[in-house]
Scaffold this active site. Sequence first.
Site, mmCIF file in Angstrom:
data_model
loop_
_atom_site.group_PDB
_atom_site.id
_atom_site.type_symbol
_atom_site.label_atom_id
_atom_site.label_comp_id
_atom_site.label_asym_id
_atom_site.label_seq_id
_atom_site.Cartn_x
_atom_site.Cartn_y
_atom_site.Cartn_z
ATOM 1 N N TYR A 14 -13.760 0.125 1.998
ATOM 2 C CA TYR A 14 -14.513 -0.872 2.762
ATOM 3 C C TYR A 14 -16.000 -0.795 2.426
ATOM 4 O O TYR A 14 -16.615 -1.798 2.037
ATOM 5 C CB TYR A 14 -14.286 -0.617 4.254
ATOM 6 C CG TYR A 14 -14.928 -1.609 5.187
ATOM 7 C CD1 TYR A 14 -14.399 -2.883 5.360
ATOM 8 C CD2 TYR A 14 -16.055 -1.270 5.938
ATOM 9 C CE1 TYR A 14 -14.974 -3.788 6.243
ATOM 10 C CE2 TYR A 14 -16.638 -2.165 6.827
ATOM 11 C CZ TYR A 14 -16.088 -3.422 6.974
ATOM 12 O OH TYR A 14 -16.661 -4.316 7.856
ATOM 13 N N ASN A 33 -21.601 -2.878 14.736
ATOM 14 C CA ASN A 33 -20.409 -3.008 15.604
ATOM 15 C C ASN A 33 -20.528 -4.148 16.619
ATOM 16 O O ASN A 33 -21.394 -4.112 17.497
ATOM 17 C CB ASN A 33 -20.165 -1.714 16.387
ATOM 18 C CG ASN A 33 -19.851 -0.539 15.476
ATOM 19 O OD1 ASN A 33 -20.677 -0.167 14.638
ATOM 20 N ND2 ASN A 33 -18.668 0.027 15.612
HETATM 21 P P1 NAD Z 1 -11.160 -9.538 11.703
HETATM 22 O O1 NAD Z 1 -10.263 -8.550 11.060
HETATM 23 O O2 NAD Z 1 -10.813 -10.033 13.062
HETATM 24 O O3 NAD Z 1 -11.370 -10.812 10.767
HETATM 25 C C1 NAD Z 1 -11.217 -10.808 9.384
HETATM 26 C C2 NAD Z 1 -10.451 -12.047 8.975
HETATM 27 O O4 NAD Z 1 -10.329 -12.072 7.547
HETATM 28 C C3 NAD Z 1 -9.017 -12.053 9.532
HETATM 29 O O5 NAD Z 1 -8.723 -13.315 10.059
HETATM 30 C C4 NAD Z 1 -8.158 -11.758 8.309
HETATM 31 O O6 NAD Z 1 -6.859 -12.287 8.396
HETATM 32 C C5 NAD Z 1 -8.993 -12.399 7.201
HETATM 33 N N1 NAD Z 1 -8.695 -11.834 5.884
HETATM 34 C C6 NAD Z 1 -8.575 -10.527 5.539
HETATM 35 N N2 NAD Z 1 -8.305 -10.420 4.215
HETATM 36 C C7 NAD Z 1 -8.262 -11.697 3.720
HETATM 37 C C8 NAD Z 1 -8.010 -12.240 2.448
HETATM 38 N N3 NAD Z 1 -7.742 -11.465 1.388
HETATM 39 N N4 NAD Z 1 -8.024 -13.591 2.301
HETATM 40 C C9 NAD Z 1 -8.290 -14.414 3.354
HETATM 41 N N5 NAD Z 1 -8.528 -13.945 4.595
HETATM 42 C C10 NAD Z 1 -8.517 -12.593 4.783
HETATM 43 O O7 NAD Z 1 -12.623 -8.868 11.724
HETATM 44 P P2 NAD Z 1 -14.010 -9.395 12.287
HETATM 45 O O8 NAD Z 1 -14.539 -8.361 13.199
HETATM 46 O O9 NAD Z 1 -13.901 -10.805 12.754
HETATM 47 O O10 NAD Z 1 -14.900 -9.323 10.968
HETATM 48 C C11 NAD Z 1 -15.293 -10.488 10.238
HETATM 49 C C12 NAD Z 1 -16.212 -10.084 9.104
HETATM 50 O O11 NAD Z 1 -17.380 -9.437 9.624
HETATM 51 C C13 NAD Z 1 -15.577 -9.093 8.119
HETATM 52 O O12 NAD Z 1 -15.993 -9.416 6.809
HETATM 53 C C14 NAD Z 1 -16.159 -7.764 8.531
HETATM 54 O O13 NAD Z 1 -16.228 -6.863 7.461
HETATM 55 C C15 NAD Z 1 -17.541 -8.166 9.022
HETATM 56 N N6 NAD Z 1 -18.064 -7.188 9.987
HETATM 57 C C16 NAD Z 1 -17.602 -7.137 11.272
HETATM 58 C C17 NAD Z 1 -18.086 -6.179 12.144
HETATM 59 C C18 NAD Z 1 -17.642 -6.088 13.578
HETATM 60 O O14 NAD Z 1 -18.059 -5.168 14.265
HETATM 61 N N7 NAD Z 1 -16.847 -6.987 14.107
HETATM 62 C C19 NAD Z 1 -19.050 -5.259 11.699
HETATM 63 C C20 NAD Z 1 -19.481 -5.334 10.380
HETATM 64 C C21 NAD Z 1 -19.000 -6.316 9.531
HETATM 65 N N1 UDP Z 2 -13.161 5.926 18.297
HETATM 66 C C1 UDP Z 2 -12.708 6.692 19.365
HETATM 67 N N2 UDP Z 2 -11.508 6.367 19.926
HETATM 68 C C2 UDP Z 2 -10.761 5.302 19.496
HETATM 69 C C3 UDP Z 2 -11.245 4.518 18.428
HETATM 70 C C4 UDP Z 2 -12.454 4.869 17.842
HETATM 71 O O1 UDP Z 2 -13.360 7.666 19.796
HETATM 72 O O2 UDP Z 2 -9.690 5.071 20.080
HETATM 73 C C5 UDP Z 2 -14.473 6.269 17.711
HETATM 74 C C6 UDP Z 2 -14.469 6.389 16.185
HETATM 75 O O3 UDP Z 2 -14.115 7.697 15.797
HETATM 76 C C7 UDP Z 2 -15.920 6.053 15.850
HETATM 77 C C8 UDP Z 2 -16.312 5.035 16.945
HETATM 78 O O4 UDP Z 2 -15.350 5.196 17.971
HETATM 79 O O5 UDP Z 2 -16.730 7.196 15.974
HETATM 80 C C9 UDP Z 2 -16.302 3.596 16.458
HETATM 81 O O6 UDP Z 2 -15.064 3.359 15.819
HETATM 82 P P1 UDP Z 2 -14.599 1.911 15.302
HETATM 83 O O7 UDP Z 2 -13.293 2.111 14.636
HETATM 84 O O8 UDP Z 2 -14.673 0.932 16.415
HETATM 85 O O9 UDP Z 2 -15.720 1.450 14.259
HETATM 86 P P2 UDP Z 2 -16.590 2.174 13.122
HETATM 87 O O10 UDP Z 2 -17.987 1.991 13.585
HETATM 88 O O11 UDP Z 2 -16.222 3.629 13.024
HETATM 89 O O12 UDP Z 2 -16.259 1.424 11.894
#
Ligand code: NAD
Ligand code: UDP
Length: 313
Positions: free
Chosen positions: A146, A175
């Site tokens: 990732y 997050n």
């Molecule tokens: P999510 O898993 O709910 O959404 C991701 C979406 O992408 C899903 O609908 C999944 O089916 C689709 N997907 C995955 N692989 C694919 C592929 N090969 N082709 C087409 N679609 C595909 O996650 P999210 O939290 O909504 O995250 C959305 C974006 O934001 C991601 O790129 C993630 O890396 C980024 N992001 C999210 C967070 C967060 O905290 N939510 C933090 C950092 C980055």
């Molecule tokens: N974590 C936890 N319990 C859970 C899931 C996650 O203590 O059931 C902790 C995990 O080890 C990390 C933080 O929560 O330190 C955030 O985890 P998450 O998977 O949400 O996102 P990350 O920021 O690690 O990608």
Amino acid sequence: MIRKKILVTGGAGFLGSHLCEKLLNQGHEVVCMDNYFTGQKENVVHLLKNPYFELIRHDVTMPFFIEVDEIYNLACPASPVHYQYNPIKTVKTSVMGAINMLGLAKRINAKVLQASTSEVYGDPEIHPQTESYWGHVNPIGPRSCYDEGKRVAETLFVNYHKQNKVRIKIIRIFNTYGPRMNPDDGRVVSNFIVQALRGQDITIYGDGTQTRSFCYMDDLLEGMVRLMNSREDFTGPVNIGNPGEFTMIELAEKVIQLTNSKSKLVYMPLPTDDPLQRQPDITLAKKELGWEPTIPLEEGLKKTIEYFRTIVK
Ligand code: NAD
Ligand code: UDP
């Protein structure tokens, strides 16, 4: 107002589905593309009655041809459990997905935004993290599919911009949580809420003193759309997140209090390479986008708990 045609990849996921909704509400035409790996039709089915919304099943690792003005590239599993399920596919999704979306943007002269992540900083040695920090990532650890995938995607974006003049924007998301998170996706906020509502033990990984900064999805999406619409020569990367920083024990206690749960904390091993701390420095977002978060953790958790009450049995 000019009605733009906008492609959202990963549009059936947690953030993508809310983004589609926000863009439609602003009067734009939205094409949602998703392979439903971690997202689901259920998240966008209510949008299908809108004639300006279109849903397409497609994998972003395969070329995609369409005419649009803007592309939000969100396709990628975001939860450690899901992105580690098939690590090679995760790298392909980030890297080939970026190449396909940048190639498309180049051909049709669209503006393209990459959903990058605070994970590019790895287990950070500086705190809080500024955009100028290069990060501390293990290239062969379980999170590397990732982290490194997203880092290469940033490299591709910057170079398509320099070499081919593609108009790019890079957002580093910290997050983010809220309604429509998948209850089984293993991220901490959804895990704790689901466990608390079911009266199950709350699973703390490690000693629970590691920290994260949690942003409510409405704030995040406002920052994302402002970045897409920012001045032409501002490409980012820009941190978007809520600087409020909490330990996992503090988060668990807040969730227990807000759900009136009788759940107890149980301690489990800390996953390999789990970052110890994370907090965004949002000076750049404030200056360039006039953006800062408005929803404190407790308020966002209440809205999220309300949602999970409707789906958790
Ligand atoms: P999510 O898993 O709910 O959404 C991701 C979406 O992408 C899903 O609908 C999944 O089916 C689709 N997907 C995955 N692989 C694919 C592929 N090969 N082709 C087409 N679609 C595909 O996650 P999210 O939290 O909504 O995250 C959305 C974006 O934001 C991601 O790129 C993630 O890396 C980024 N992001 C999210 C967070 C967060 O905290 N939510 C933090 C950092 C980055
Ligand atoms: N974590 C936890 N319990 C859970 C899931 C996650 O203590 O059931 C902790 C995990 O080890 C990390 C933080 O929560 O330190 C955030 O985890 P998450 O998977 O949400 O996102 P990350 O920021 O690690 O990608």
